[in-house]
Design a protein around this motif. Structure first.
Motif, PDB file in Angstrom:
ATOM      1  N   LYS A  76      54.586  -8.486  77.851  1.00 60.70           N
ATOM      2  CA  LYS A  76      55.704  -9.157  77.214  1.00 60.70           C
ATOM      3  C   LYS A  76      55.660 -10.639  77.567  1.00 60.70           C
ATOM      4  CE  LYS A  76      56.915  -5.254  75.649  1.00 60.70           C
ATOM      5  NZ  LYS A  76      56.503  -4.918  74.269  1.00 60.70           N
ATOM      6  N   VAL A  77      55.973 -11.459  76.572  1.00 56.27           N
ATOM      7  CA  VAL A  77      55.938 -12.905  76.742  1.00 56.27           C
ATOM      8  C   VAL A  77      57.362 -13.406  76.903  1.00 56.27           C
ATOM      9  CG1 VAL A  77      55.273 -15.105  75.692  1.00 56.27           C
ATOM     10  CG2 VAL A  77      53.834 -13.082  75.376  1.00 56.27           C
ATOM     11  N   SER A 106      52.237 -17.707  69.193  1.00 55.23           N
ATOM     12  CA  SER A 106      52.087 -17.947  70.630  1.00 55.23           C
ATOM     13  C   SER A 106      52.091 -16.634  71.409  1.00 55.23           C
ATOM     14  CB  SER A 106      53.211 -18.853  71.129  1.00 55.23           C
ATOM     15  OG  SER A 106      53.116 -20.137  70.562  1.00 55.23           O
ATOM     16  N   MET A 107      52.904 -15.684  70.964  1.00 52.69           N
ATOM     17  CA  MET A 107      52.961 -14.397  71.645  1.00 52.69           C
ATOM     18  C   MET A 107      51.692 -13.586  71.423  1.00 52.69           C
ATOM     19  SD  MET A 107      56.955 -13.451  70.838  1.00 52.69           S
ATOM     20  CE  MET A 107      56.945 -11.922  71.778  1.00 52.69           C
ATOM     21  N   ARG A 108      51.151 -13.652  70.215  1.00 54.13           N
ATOM     22  CA  ARG A 108      49.942 -12.871  69.917  1.00 54.13           C
ATOM     23  C   ARG A 108      48.733 -13.394  70.689  1.00 54.13           C
ATOM     24  NH1 ARG A 108      51.939 -13.181  64.378  1.00 54.13           N
ATOM     25  NH2 ARG A 108      52.651 -11.122  63.688  1.00 54.13           N
ATOM     26  N   TYR A 109      48.649 -14.718  70.806  1.00 54.28           N
ATOM     27  CA  TYR A 109      47.459 -15.325  71.419  1.00 54.28           C
ATOM     28  C   TYR A 109      47.739 -15.748  72.854  1.00 54.28           C
ATOM     29  CZ  TYR A 109      45.732 -15.294  66.664  1.00 54.28           C
ATOM     30  OH  TYR A 109      45.334 -14.897  65.412  1.00 54.28           O
ATOM     31  N   ASP A 139      51.929 -15.472  84.133  1.00 52.69           N
ATOM     32  CA  ASP A 139      53.285 -15.522  83.572  1.00 52.69           C
ATOM     33  C   ASP A 139      53.240 -16.135  82.168  1.00 52.69           C
ATOM     34  OD1 ASP A 139      56.009 -15.493  83.219  1.00 52.69           O
ATOM     35  OD2 ASP A 139      56.330 -17.390  84.293  1.00 52.69           O
ATOM     36  N   PRO A 140      52.873 -15.362  81.129  1.00 49.76           N
ATOM     37  CA  PRO A 140      52.811 -15.926  79.767  1.00 49.76           C
ATOM     38  C   PRO A 140      54.216 -16.272  79.266  1.00 49.76           C
ATOM     39  CG  PRO A 140      52.535 -13.543  79.697  1.00 49.76           C
ATOM     40  CD  PRO A 140      52.537 -13.925  81.156  1.00 49.76           C
ATOM     41  N   ILE A 183      45.814 -19.006  75.057  1.00 53.87           N
ATOM     42  CA  ILE A 183      44.365 -19.228  75.149  1.00 53.87           C
ATOM     43  C   ILE A 183      43.961 -20.585  74.594  1.00 53.87           C
ATOM     44  CG2 ILE A 183      43.832 -16.771  75.083  1.00 53.87           C
ATOM     45  CD1 ILE A 183      43.226 -17.058  72.124  1.00 53.87           C
ATOM     46  N   GLY A 184      44.808 -21.203  73.745  1.00 50.30           N
ATOM     47  CA  GLY A 184      44.485 -22.505  73.179  1.00 50.30           C
ATOM     48  C   GLY A 184      43.585 -22.414  71.952  1.00 50.30           C
ATOM     49  N   ILE A 185      43.390 -23.555  71.318  1.00 52.14           N
ATOM     50  CA  ILE A 185      42.578 -23.647  70.090  1.00 52.14           C
ATOM     51  C   ILE A 185      41.495 -24.690  70.309  1.00 52.14           C
ATOM     52  CG2 ILE A 185      42.610 -24.127  67.606  1.00 52.14           C
ATOM     53  CD1 ILE A 185      45.601 -23.490  67.646  1.00 52.14           C
TER      54      ILE A 185
END
Length: 444
Positions: free
Chosen positions: A314-315, A345-348, A355-356, A378-380
């Protein structure tokens, strides 16, 4: 009515071409008539050499120039000289008959048809030179130099005659100039009338097109309604059946495959929802509402609470709102923007981060709302950042979703006359910065 592609210059050039064509045809008639008149005079005065020689050479000069320089106005100036030569020829053939000076005035009037005042100059110069030269030679006593049949002609008479002839040439030149100006004004008026008529037709076509577009939008609304109910309803039913199957068995193999089916149904439902969001954003007008960010973000957090696969953590969704000033915009589009960004943001999320989180920051001023959606995911990669707003763009085959989410976000921000920027680093996270104008009542 003038076609749209017709320009003033082309219309003007066509007009000049038509004037030249008709004037040239008229000039042909007069020059041939003058030549024939010279031949008729030769019967009575026995001046065949002058009639054929001078008249023939004059016509040869005119038609040669016209043939060699078809696109030039040189033949018009040659015609002006030829008309003066015919005058001198007739005076000579008739042994100085004074009335033949009026041939020059007839030629001056003919030249008006070209609407070029400069054509009067060669004729005027030839007449003055002829009068001065032949008159002077005749009174010096040269034989067979004909200028007048009078035994006397004083300098005063010559000057008056020259002045009056010049006045005639000036008046004819003035008429040619005024005729040209008048016709050019008519060309401008014709062009403007044609342009206005074309604009009216375009406006009518646009109104008709708008009516057809409204009809198409209504049909598309019906289609969207059909998609949202007729397509999503079976998916919801399937998902319910899959959930029953999932709770009714303990077989690991069945549970694994049921999980695959469940995930595919959710992806398909998400894809349909993306298409619906895109359709609504493209068709619907901006609808102004007062926005309460605290309630809006709370609803989004609740709706996204269980997003993602089962194995995902969970984020934590955090909000920081600097409010106190009323903010107005399209609530539906703003919800769509924030929902897409937060869910992405939650998916990636980064599985290596203990602590996401997703943090939404809002700062409202009288003119705009500055919104940031940042995460520690994870960023792009930098090479992908310029393309993430493209339709159906996916970073890789492992990417989640339809590839429409960020495209819809960009389209919605544009609809609200806002801006969106992206900053991201691999392994550190991503931040979307959005600025939306405050559609207050005095700002509309």
């Amino acid at each position: 009515m003038l076609p749209l592609q017709t320009t003033y210059q082309s219309l003007h050039d066509d007009y000049l071409s038509e004037i030249k064509r008709k004037s040239d045809r008229l000039m042909n008639y007069f020059l041939v008539s003058f030549f024939i008149a010279g031949l008729l005079l030769a019967f009575f005065y026995d001046t065949w050499t002058i009639a054929i020689g001078v008249g023939g050479l004059s016509l040869l000069a005119y038609y040669s120039t016209k043939l060699l320089l078809p696109k030039s106005d040189a033949c018009q100036y040659v015609a002006s000289l030829v008309l003066g030569i015919f005058m001198a020829q007739y005076i000579y053939q008739m042994h100085g008959l004074f009335e033949m000076h009026f041939i020059a005035f007839i030629g001056s009037a003919i030249l008006i048809t070209y609407q070029n005042w400069k054509l009067q100059i060669p004729l005027a110069v030839l007449v003055i030179v002829h009068h001065a030269t032949f008159g002077y030679l005749q009174y010096l006593g040269y034989d067979k130099i004909y200028f007048t049949q009078l035994d006397y002609m004083t300098l005063q008479t010559f000057l008056i005659h020259g002045f009056l002839a010049t006045v005639v040439f000036f008046i004819c030149g003035l008429w040619a100039y005024q005729l040209k100006i008048l016709n050019e004004r008519q060309i401008v008026q014709t062009f403007e009338m044609g342009r206005l008529q074309e604009e009216q037709l375009q406006r009518k076509a646009l109104l008709q097109s708008n009516e057809e577009l409204k009809k198409s939008n209504k049909e598309l609304d019906s289609f969207v309604y059909s998609v949202s109910h007729d397509l999503r309803a079976p998916l919801t039913s399937m998902l319910g059946v899959v959930n029953l199957c999932e709770t009714g068995t303990l077989d690991p193999f069945i549970l694994k495959n049921v999980g695959f089916i469940k995930s595919s149904i959710k992806k398909l439902d998400g894809f349909i929802m993306d298409i619906l969001d895109y359709s609504r954003n493209a068709r619907l007008e901006v609808d102004r509402h007062e926005i309460h960010f605290q309630d809006l973000l709370a609803d989004i957090s609740n709706n996204l609470k269980f997003i993602g696969a089962e194995e995902q953590r969970k984020v934590n969704i955090r909000t920081k709102i600097k409010n106190g000033i009323p903010f107005y915009t399209d609530k539906g589009r703003l919800t769509m923007i924030l929902n897409n960004l937060v869910s992405n943001s939650m998916r990636y999320q980064d599985p290596q981060t203990p602590d996401p989180f997703v943090e939404v920051r809002v700062h409202i001023t009288e003119s705009a709302a500055e919104i940031s959606v940042l995460d520690n995911g994870i960023g792009i990669k930098e090479e992908h950042q310029e393309k993430v707003f493209n339709m159906f763009y996916r970073v890789s085959s492992k990417s989640i979703g339809s590839g429409l989410g960020l495209y819809i976000v960009k389209e919605a921000v544009d609809k609200l006359n806002g801006t969106i920027e992206l900053k991201s680093q691999i392994g550190k996270g991503t931040e979307f910065s959005i600025c939306l104008p405050n559609m207050t009542s005095h700002g509309l």
